[in-house]
Scaffold this motif. Structure first.
Motif, PDB file in Angstrom:
ATOM      1  N   THR A   1      39.287  26.924  42.844  1.00 34.16           N
ATOM      2  CA  THR A   1      40.640  26.693  43.335  1.00 34.16           C
ATOM      3  C   THR A   1      41.550  27.885  43.010  1.00 34.16           C
ATOM      4  O   THR A   1      41.291  28.634  42.063  1.00 34.16           O
ATOM      5  CB  THR A   1      41.225  25.427  42.696  1.00 34.16           C
ATOM      6  N   LYS A   2      42.602  28.019  43.786  1.00 34.15           N
ATOM      7  CA  LYS A   2      43.553  29.113  43.549  1.00 34.15           C
ATOM      8  C   LYS A   2      44.160  28.987  42.163  1.00 34.15           C
ATOM      9  O   LYS A   2      44.312  29.965  41.443  1.00 34.15           O
ATOM     10  CB  LYS A   2      44.640  29.092  44.628  1.00 34.15           C
ATOM     11  N   ASN A   3      44.536  27.767  41.804  1.00 28.66           N
ATOM     12  CA  ASN A   3      45.052  27.478  40.467  1.00 28.66           C
ATOM     13  C   ASN A   3      43.858  27.112  39.578  1.00 28.66           C
ATOM     14  O   ASN A   3      43.253  26.062  39.739  1.00 28.66           O
ATOM     15  CB  ASN A   3      46.058  26.327  40.539  1.00 28.66           C
ATOM     16  N   MET A   4      43.516  27.959  38.628  1.00 29.85           N
ATOM     17  CA  MET A   4      42.331  27.733  37.803  1.00 29.85           C
ATOM     18  C   MET A   4      42.424  26.467  36.967  1.00 29.85           C
ATOM     19  O   MET A   4      41.401  25.893  36.572  1.00 29.85           O
ATOM     20  CB  MET A   4      42.090  28.935  36.898  1.00 29.85           C
ATOM     21  N   GLU A   5      43.636  26.011  36.685  1.00 27.10           N
ATOM     22  CA  GLU A   5      43.769  24.794  35.891  1.00 27.10           C
ATOM     23  C   GLU A   5      43.141  23.599  36.604  1.00 27.10           C
ATOM     24  O   GLU A   5      42.651  22.669  35.957  1.00 27.10           O
ATOM     25  CB  GLU A   5      45.242  24.513  35.597  1.00 27.10           C
TER      26      GLU A   5
ATOM     27  N   ARG B   1      41.547  16.978  47.701  1.00 31.47           N
ATOM     28  CA  ARG B   1      41.575  18.345  47.183  1.00 31.47           C
ATOM     29  C   ARG B   1      40.170  18.725  46.713  1.00 31.47           C
ATOM     30  O   ARG B   1      39.335  17.864  46.442  1.00 31.47           O
ATOM     31  CB  ARG B   1      42.552  18.455  46.007  1.00 31.47           C
ATOM     32  N   THR B   2      39.950  20.010  46.588  1.00 33.23           N
ATOM     33  CA  THR B   2      38.622  20.497  46.201  1.00 33.23           C
ATOM     34  C   THR B   2      38.146  19.868  44.898  1.00 33.23           C
ATOM     35  O   THR B   2      37.026  19.344  44.812  1.00 33.23           O
ATOM     36  CB  THR B   2      38.641  22.032  46.051  1.00 33.23           C
TER      37      THR B   2
ATOM     38  N   THR C   1      39.178  17.190  43.420  1.00 29.02           N
ATOM     39  CA  THR C   1      39.039  15.740  43.532  1.00 29.02           C
ATOM     40  C   THR C   1      37.728  15.386  44.220  1.00 29.02           C
ATOM     41  O   THR C   1      37.026  14.454  43.815  1.00 29.02           O
ATOM     42  CB  THR C   1      40.221  15.139  44.314  1.00 29.02           C
ATOM     43  N   ALA C   2      37.403  16.112  45.283  1.00 26.01           N
ATOM     44  CA  ALA C   2      36.145  15.880  45.994  1.00 26.01           C
ATOM     45  C   ALA C   2      34.950  16.125  45.082  1.00 26.01           C
ATOM     46  O   ALA C   2      33.982  15.358  45.072  1.00 26.01           O
ATOM     47  CB  ALA C   2      36.071  16.791  47.216  1.00 26.01           C
ATOM     48  N   ALA C   3      35.025  17.182  44.287  1.00 24.69           N
ATOM     49  CA  ALA C   3      33.926  17.493  43.372  1.00 24.69           C
ATOM     50  C   ALA C   3      33.768  16.394  42.330  1.00 24.69           C
ATOM     51  O   ALA C   3      32.649  15.968  42.018  1.00 24.69           O
ATOM     52  CB  ALA C   3      34.178  18.842  42.698  1.00 24.69           C
ATOM     53  N   LEU C   4      34.883  15.906  41.805  1.00 22.55           N
ATOM     54  CA  LEU C   4      34.807  14.853  40.789  1.00 22.55           C
ATOM     55  C   LEU C   4      34.338  13.535  41.399  1.00 22.55           C
ATOM     56  O   LEU C   4      33.565  12.802  40.777  1.00 22.55           O
ATOM     57  CB  LEU C   4      36.168  14.663  40.123  1.00 22.55           C
ATOM     58  N   ALA C   5      34.784  13.246  42.623  1.00 19.26           N
ATOM     59  CA  ALA C   5      34.336  12.027  43.301  1.00 19.26           C
ATOM     60  C   ALA C   5      32.820  12.031  43.475  1.00 19.26           C
ATOM     61  O   ALA C   5      32.162  10.996  43.328  1.00 19.26           O
ATOM     62  CB  ALA C   5      35.033  11.899  44.656  1.00 19.26           C
ATOM     63  N   SER C   6      32.269  13.183  43.748  1.00 15.89           N
ATOM     64  CA  SER C   6      30.811  13.308  43.880  1.00 15.89           C
ATOM     65  C   SER C   6      30.120  12.979  42.560  1.00 15.89           C
ATOM     66  O   SER C   6      29.119  12.254  42.523  1.00 15.89           O
ATOM     67  CB  SER C   6      30.437  14.728  44.307  1.00 15.89           C
ATOM     68  N   CYS C   7      30.658  13.515  41.478  1.00 15.06           N
ATOM     69  CA  CYS C   7      30.085  13.239  40.154  1.00 15.06           C
ATOM     70  C   CYS C   7      30.134  11.756  39.834  1.00 15.06           C
ATOM     71  O   CYS C   7      29.166  11.187  39.304  1.00 15.06           O
ATOM     72  CB  CYS C   7      30.840  14.017  39.083  1.00 15.06           C
ATOM     73  N   LEU C   8      31.250  11.138  40.141  1.00 16.50           N
ATOM     74  CA  LEU C   8      31.412   9.706  39.859  1.00 16.50           C
ATOM     75  C   LEU C   8      30.427   8.871  40.659  1.00 16.50           C
ATOM     76  O   LEU C   8      29.822   7.933  40.135  1.00 16.50           O
ATOM     77  CB  LEU C   8      32.847   9.278  40.165  1.00 16.50           C
ATOM     78  N   GLU C   9      30.279   9.219  41.941  1.00 16.30           N
ATOM     79  CA  GLU C   9      29.379   8.446  42.786  1.00 16.30           C
ATOM     80  C   GLU C   9      27.934   8.548  42.300  1.00 16.30           C
ATOM     81  O   GLU C   9      27.191   7.554  42.291  1.00 16.30           O
ATOM     82  CB  GLU C   9      29.498   8.898  44.248  1.00 16.30           C
ATOM     83  N   ILE C  10      27.529   9.734  41.904  1.00 17.20           N
ATOM     84  CA  ILE C  10      26.170   9.924  41.390  1.00 17.20           C
ATOM     85  C   ILE C  10      26.001   9.190  40.057  1.00 17.20           C
ATOM     86  O   ILE C  10      24.950   8.572  39.787  1.00 17.20           O
ATOM     87  CB  ILE C  10      25.846  11.413  41.228  1.00 17.20           C
ATOM     88  N   ALA C  11      27.024   9.243  39.200  1.00 13.36           N
ATOM     89  CA  ALA C  11      26.948   8.561  37.912  1.00 13.36           C
ATOM     90  C   ALA C  11      26.817   7.053  38.086  1.00 13.36           C
ATOM     91  O   ALA C  11      26.025   6.409  37.395  1.00 13.36           O
ATOM     92  CB  ALA C  11      28.178   8.906  37.062  1.00 13.36           C
ATOM     93  N   VAL C  12      27.597   6.484  39.002  1.00 12.20           N
ATOM     94  CA  VAL C  12      27.531   5.048  39.252  1.00 12.20           C
ATOM     95  C   VAL C  12      26.165   4.671  39.829  1.00 12.20           C
ATOM     96  O   VAL C  12      25.580   3.656  39.464  1.00 12.20           O
ATOM     97  CB  VAL C  12      28.663   4.607  40.203  1.00 12.20           C
ATOM     98  N   LEU C  13      25.648   5.506  40.715  1.00  9.97           N
ATOM     99  CA  LEU C  13      24.334   5.257  41.307  1.00  9.97           C
ATOM    100  C   LEU C  13      23.256   5.174  40.225  1.00  9.97           C
ATOM    101  O   LEU C  13      22.301   4.400  40.346  1.00  9.97           O
ATOM    102  CB  LEU C  13      23.999   6.382  42.293  1.00  9.97           C
TER     103      LEU C  13
END
Length: 238
Positions: free
Chosen positions: A85-89, A221-222, A224-236
């Motif tokens: 992301t443009k903002n590294m935070e 947002r980028t 958020t999408a990345a974290l949503a992927s992690c969550l979905e895999i973790a729940v699976l």
């Protein structure tokens, strides 16, 4: 519980000396003393119970009392390749949360619409260490240097993934991660920049076997999408 990251410790060690920085933190900040119990993690699955022998602010010596290998080992492997992301935070926020939830590898990828072209991994490494300690994990995610998407796709050709996916906003048929991923797999997920992957990049990834996936109806947002992927895999894999 006092937890220290000690990547140089080995399972056969009977005694171990903390670095000057960690010794100072233990003795000056936490005010630990002789016989106090602490815990060590090596970032590759080792969990150590130790006792302070010599509480020196520059070279604290420990006695290793117990060792557990593969502590909290995940039943799956997840590699997220995400456009920085443009903002590294915002990228650091994703890394922190992904480490807490569970992720094994992260690669910053530079694509045609990327807002940021360079990434310094030193800071990301520190964020991951702090998150690992916070969540009481013994595995530190691998953080790769930034690489162009084209080179990344070429580099990953020979890796044996159960599923390779690409999340994008372009029109076309997509599936949900949970519908194409099985528990206990090795997954690779591509997450693009705010401007999304280009049509050519999507076509290139699909030609290499990356399956288009949807993360829902909302525009994310980028990070958020990345974290949503992690969550979905973790729940699976729960």
């Amino acid at each position: 519980m006092h937890l220290f990251y000690t990547p140089t410790i080995e399972p056969h060690h009977k005694e171990f000396m903390l670095t000057e920085e960690e010794s100072k933190h233990a003795i000056r900040v936490l005010r630990l003393t002789a016989d106090d119990e602490i815990y060590l993690i090596d970032g590759v699955g080792g969990w150590y119970r130790a006792q302070i022998l010599d509480p020196h602010p520059k070279r604290t010596t420990l006695s290793i009392r117990a060792v557990e290998q593969q502590y909290g080992k995940s039943p799956y492997e997840l590699h997220v390749a995400v456009a920085p992301t443009k903002n590294m935070e915002r990228l650091e926020w994703f890394l922190e949360k992904a480490t807490e939830i569970g992720i094994q590898e992260i690669t910053p990828i530079i694509s045609a619409h990327s807002e940021r072209k360079e990434v310094k991994t030193e800071r990301l490494h520190k964020v991951a260490i702090a998150a690992m300690k916070q969540s009481l994990k013994a595995y530190l995610p691998k953080i790769n240097p930034a690489i162009s998407l084209q080179h990344f796709l070429e580099q990953q050709k020979t890796e044996a993934y159960t599923v390779r996916t690409i999340a994008h906003c372009a029109e076309g048929e997509k599936q949900y991660l949970a519908d194409i991923c099985s528990p206990g797999g090795k997954y690779l997920i591509l997450i693009g920049p705010e401007g999304d992957f280009s049509d050519a990049e999507i076509a290139q990834a699909r030609a290499l076997g990356y399956q288009p996936v949807s993360l829902g109806n909302s525009r994310l947002r980028t990070e958020t999408a990345a974290l949503a992927s992690c969550l979905e895999i973790a729940v699976l894999n729960r």
